[in-house]
Structure formats: C-alpha cells, structure tokens
Design a protein around this motif. Sequence first.
Motif, PDB file in Angstrom:
ATOM      1  N   UNK A  45       0.821  -1.220   0.000  1.00  0.00           N
ATOM      2  CA  UNK A  45       0.000   0.000   0.000  1.00  0.00           C
ATOM      3  C   UNK A  45       0.852   1.265   0.000  1.00  0.00           C
ATOM      4  N   UNK A  46       2.181   1.101  -0.008  1.00  0.00           N
ATOM      5  CA  UNK A  46       3.117   2.236  -0.059  1.00  0.00           C
ATOM      6  C   UNK A  46       2.871   3.216   1.088  1.00  0.00           C
ATOM      7  N   UNK A  52      -2.687   1.314  12.469  1.00  0.00           N
ATOM      8  CA  UNK A  52      -2.657   0.402  13.611  1.00  0.00           C
ATOM      9  C   UNK A  52      -3.466   0.932  14.782  1.00  0.00           C
ATOM     10  N   UNK A  53      -3.623   2.238  14.856  1.00  0.00           N
ATOM     11  CA  UNK A  53      -4.439   2.845  15.908  1.00  0.00           C
ATOM     12  C   UNK A  53      -5.881   2.347  15.838  1.00  0.00           C
ATOM     13  N   UNK A  54      -6.317   1.900  14.640  1.00  0.00           N
ATOM     14  CA  UNK A  54      -7.710   1.495  14.456  1.00  0.00           C
ATOM     15  C   UNK A  54      -8.042   0.213  15.205  1.00  0.00           C
ATOM     16  N   UNK A  55      -7.071  -0.673  15.408  1.00  0.00           N
ATOM     17  CA  UNK A  55      -7.365  -1.967  16.045  1.00  0.00           C
ATOM     18  C   UNK A  55      -7.770  -1.797  17.500  1.00  0.00           C
ATOM     19  N   UNK A  56      -6.906  -1.226  18.362  1.00  0.00           N
ATOM     20  CA  UNK A  56      -7.352  -1.039  19.747  1.00  0.00           C
ATOM     21  C   UNK A  56      -8.511  -0.058  19.863  1.00  0.00           C
ATOM     22  N   UNK A  57      -8.593   0.912  18.938  1.00  0.00           N
ATOM     23  CA  UNK A  57      -9.723   1.839  18.982  1.00  0.00           C
ATOM     24  C   UNK A  57     -11.026   1.080  18.760  1.00  0.00           C
ATOM     25  N   UNK A  58     -11.050   0.180  17.772  1.00  0.00           N
ATOM     26  CA  UNK A  58     -12.243  -0.625  17.531  1.00  0.00           C
ATOM     27  C   UNK A  58     -12.588  -1.490  18.719  1.00  0.00           C
ATOM     28  N   UNK A  59     -11.565  -2.026  19.387  1.00  0.00           N
ATOM     29  CA  UNK A  59     -11.811  -2.862  20.567  1.00  0.00           C
ATOM     30  C   UNK A  59     -12.351  -2.053  21.728  1.00  0.00           C
ATOM     31  N   UNK A 111      -7.744  -4.940   1.557  1.00  0.00           N
ATOM     32  CA  UNK A 111      -7.797  -3.469   1.625  1.00  0.00           C
ATOM     33  C   UNK A 111      -6.922  -2.841   0.542  1.00  0.00           C
ATOM     34  N   UNK A 112      -7.495  -1.933  -0.301  1.00  0.00           N
ATOM     35  CA  UNK A 112      -6.717  -1.349  -1.397  1.00  0.00           C
ATOM     36  C   UNK A 112      -5.989  -0.058  -1.020  1.00  0.00           C
ATOM     37  N   UNK A 113      -6.338   0.550   0.120  1.00  0.00           N
ATOM     38  CA  UNK A 113      -5.707   1.819   0.482  1.00  0.00           C
ATOM     39  C   UNK A 113      -5.774   1.998   1.990  1.00  0.00           C
ATOM     40  N   UNK A 114      -5.238   3.124   2.473  1.00  0.00           N
ATOM     41  CA  UNK A 114      -5.155   3.369   3.905  1.00  0.00           C
ATOM     42  C   UNK A 114      -6.528   3.426   4.558  1.00  0.00           C
ATOM     43  N   UNK A 115      -7.477   4.118   3.938  1.00  0.00           N
ATOM     44  CA  UNK A 115      -8.805   4.255   4.538  1.00  0.00           C
ATOM     45  C   UNK A 115      -9.464   2.895   4.718  1.00  0.00           C
ATOM     46  N   UNK A 116      -9.391   2.069   3.673  1.00  0.00           N
ATOM     47  CA  UNK A 116     -10.000   0.742   3.760  1.00  0.00           C
ATOM     48  C   UNK A 116      -9.279  -0.115   4.796  1.00  0.00           C
ATOM     49  N   UNK A 117      -7.955   0.030   4.869  1.00  0.00           N
ATOM     50  CA  UNK A 117      -7.201  -0.735   5.858  1.00  0.00           C
ATOM     51  C   UNK A 117      -7.627  -0.356   7.272  1.00  0.00           C
ATOM     52  N   UNK A 118      -7.836   0.930   7.522  1.00  0.00           N
ATOM     53  CA  UNK A 118      -8.260   1.363   8.849  1.00  0.00           C
ATOM     54  C   UNK A 118      -9.635   0.817   9.195  1.00  0.00           C
ATOM     55  N   UNK A 119     -10.538   0.811   8.229  1.00  0.00           N
ATOM     56  CA  UNK A 119     -11.882   0.282   8.476  1.00  0.00           C
ATOM     57  C   UNK A 119     -11.814  -1.206   8.791  1.00  0.00           C
ATOM     58  N   UNK A 120     -11.063  -1.949   7.994  1.00  0.00           N
ATOM     59  CA  UNK A 120     -10.992  -3.404   8.211  1.00  0.00           C
ATOM     60  C   UNK A 120     -10.306  -3.736   9.537  1.00  0.00           C
ATOM     61  N   UNK A 121      -9.281  -2.968   9.898  1.00  0.00           N
ATOM     62  CA  UNK A 121      -8.619  -3.208  11.178  1.00  0.00           C
ATOM     63  C   UNK A 121      -9.531  -2.850  12.353  1.00  0.00           C
ATOM     64  N   UNK A 122     -10.339  -1.800  12.201  1.00  0.00           N
ATOM     65  CA  UNK A 122     -11.285  -1.449  13.262  1.00  0.00           C
ATOM     66  C   UNK A 122     -12.339  -2.539  13.432  1.00  0.00           C
ATOM     67  N   UNK A 123     -12.810  -3.098  12.314  1.00  0.00           N
ATOM     68  CA  UNK A 123     -13.780  -4.200  12.382  1.00  0.00           C
ATOM     69  C   UNK A 123     -13.144  -5.400  13.068  1.00  0.00           C
TER      70      UNK A 123
END
Length: 387
Positions: free
Chosen positions: A38-39, A49-56, A93-105
């Motif tokens: 994803x460069x 990575x902040x999205x994972x504990x935030x989702x939890x 996930x194709x980009x940063x936004x999608x990666x954050x959403x999937x990690x939050x889920x």
Amino acid sequence: MTAPELRYSRAAIFGYFFVLGVATATWAARLPAIKGSLHLSDGRLGLALFAVPAGSVLTLALSGRIADRFGAVRVMRIAGILTPLALIPIGLAPDLAALMVTLAVYGAMAGLLDVSMNACGARLELGYGRPIMSSLHAGYSIAGLAGAGIGGISAWLGIPPLPTFIAAAIVLIVLGLLAGPRVVIPPPLPPPDPHPPSTAPRSIRKIILVLGLLALCGQVGEGSAGDWSAVYLHVDLGSPPGAAAVALGAFSVTMAAGRLAGDRLAARFGPVRLVRVSGLVAGLGLAAGLLIGTPAAAIAGFALLGLGLAGIFPQIVSAAARLDPGQAGRNIGRIAAVAYSGLLTGPVAIGAIASGVGLRDALLVPAALSIVVAAAAGVMSPHTQGS
C-alpha cells in the motif's frame, strides 16, 4: 457439572484463547508486506494500527452487555468465527482508509471474543473451585508465538498476505467449530444474602473501576514492551536490529511461562500475594535493567517485566467474576475497556515523554505503574471486596 465436563470445557475455552492469539499475531506479522503493497509511510502505518485497539475499546463495554444478555458461551462461539473471518478483508484493503476500516472491524470482533471467552473462563473457574484463568491466558501468549511463526514463514516463502489470512481463517474457524460444542458453563451461584451491603451496585462499580485502573497499569507496560523495547536497544544502546528484537522475544516467552505457572502460584499463595509480587518483579526488574544501561541488562529487564505482568490481568478478571458472577461479562468488559485504553495510549504517551526526557527515563513510567499495582493489590482480596 462432572469432572470430565469441566476438563472438556476448559480445553475448549483454551482453544478460543488460542484462536484470538493466532489471528492477531498472524496479521501483525504480515504488516511489513501490507505496508509495502500500500506504499505506506511509518506514520501512516501507525495511524492504521491505531484502528485496532480503537475498535476494541469502543465495543468492549458493549461486548460485556451482549455476553450477559445472550449468554457468554453463545457469544464466544459466534465471535470465534467472526474474528478469524475478519482477517480476510484486511488482506483485501486497497488503500489506507480501507485498511483502517478493516482493522477497526477486526478490533471490534476481537473485543467481542476477548470479553466473552474471559467471562466463560472466569465462570468456569468458579465451577472448578481453583484458579485456571492464568493457564487460559497462556493459550493466548503461546498462540501469539505460533501466529508470528505462521506470518514469518509465509513472508519467507513470498506468500502474499491475503492467502495467508484466508488459510489462517479457515483453520481457526474449524478449531472454533470443534471447540464450541464442548463448552458448558455452570450457572452462577446466588449469594447467600440477596442484598448484602458489600455487593451494592455502587460498591461493585467502584471496585470494578479500581480493578480496571490496575489492569490499565499493566497494559501500559505490555504496550511499551511491544512498541519500544527494540527501539530502546537499537537506538539508545546501539544493539544490532536482530539483537534488539531479542528483548521483545524475551518479554513474550517469560509472559507465556509466567501464565503457565500462574494458576499453581495463585492456588498456593492467593491472588493478592501473587499480584503484589508480580508487580514488584515487573517494576523493579524493568527499572534495574534500564538503570544498569547495558543491552544484556535491558533484555533481562524486559524479560522480568513479562514475567511479572503475566500474573496480573488473569487475577483481575477472576476477581471481577467473583465479585458478581451473574454480570461477569459486563464487569470484565468494563475492566477491559479501561485496560486496553492503556494499551492504546500508553505507547503514545511513552513516546511523548521520551521526546522530553529520553526513552530510558520514559520507560521508567511502566516500571512505576507496576509498583502501583503491587501497592494496590489488596483490592482483590475477598475480604476487601466483601467489606
């Protein structure tokens, strides 16, 4: 419940701890490949990575209510499927936004599984009549090493993240489906006095808050070891990158070993004494390693931090279940929400403090917090909870 039913349930719940540990470590081990595909810069990856504990954290308290409302066993079985399934979108996930959403889920599903399996384990411990929570948490620690190995091997073989996640999800879902029917939890026993003063809702909430703050102190140490141990050895002490990574490995191994021994220690010495000694080992061990200032001492310090922290969180979960077995899920969810906020914000706070006083002195903060845990361990005694 019969003795065989208790043993089968314990093994099955251990399986769910293993599922969560493998799933989390598998995606974490493939972060370099995701970062490259994803460069992403280091800063943008850190934001993701902040999205994972935030989702939890956002769902943990709600997870406890769900577990109590629909039954912790039922919720654990469902979350045991949804959590590994949530690995697959991360690889798509194709980009940063999608990666954050999937990690939050993923974080939300992991939080649901975390609370429900801890509630099941704590309730089963009451049926056992002796400590078992620490060995269940050892399943998560051991699984973390296994998941890291899976991710590392797939990276070495050049396998992209998505096939790795699909394969891991299939295996873990099958494990959850096999373990689910084996879980049987004894119903909570009603208190002898239906309205004892010591278990008034306001009193329970206060104790749960204190337990959550103690768990937060431990999670700050765990998050700091994960994010800053290698950086400290490499940048501050000049160790090669490979040698610097040994500190995190030592922390992980001693935490797993400590949890394997934790139930026997809790049964012999009691939870209060175990947590008090554990906090002292973690705090004084890390502080000594930092103040000596050599790579070997730092590695030993992080190893002692892992050994000490191993005995804290499982005993806090058990204390919450003993306090009010009928609402174990809700109370464990509250504790986890407070505790994991430390995992979320602790490493960030260490970085901010380090910018002013240096990383070595900043890492003395989790050492000091471990001493705080030791000093406040008496809150977990049945006498304190019942007075």
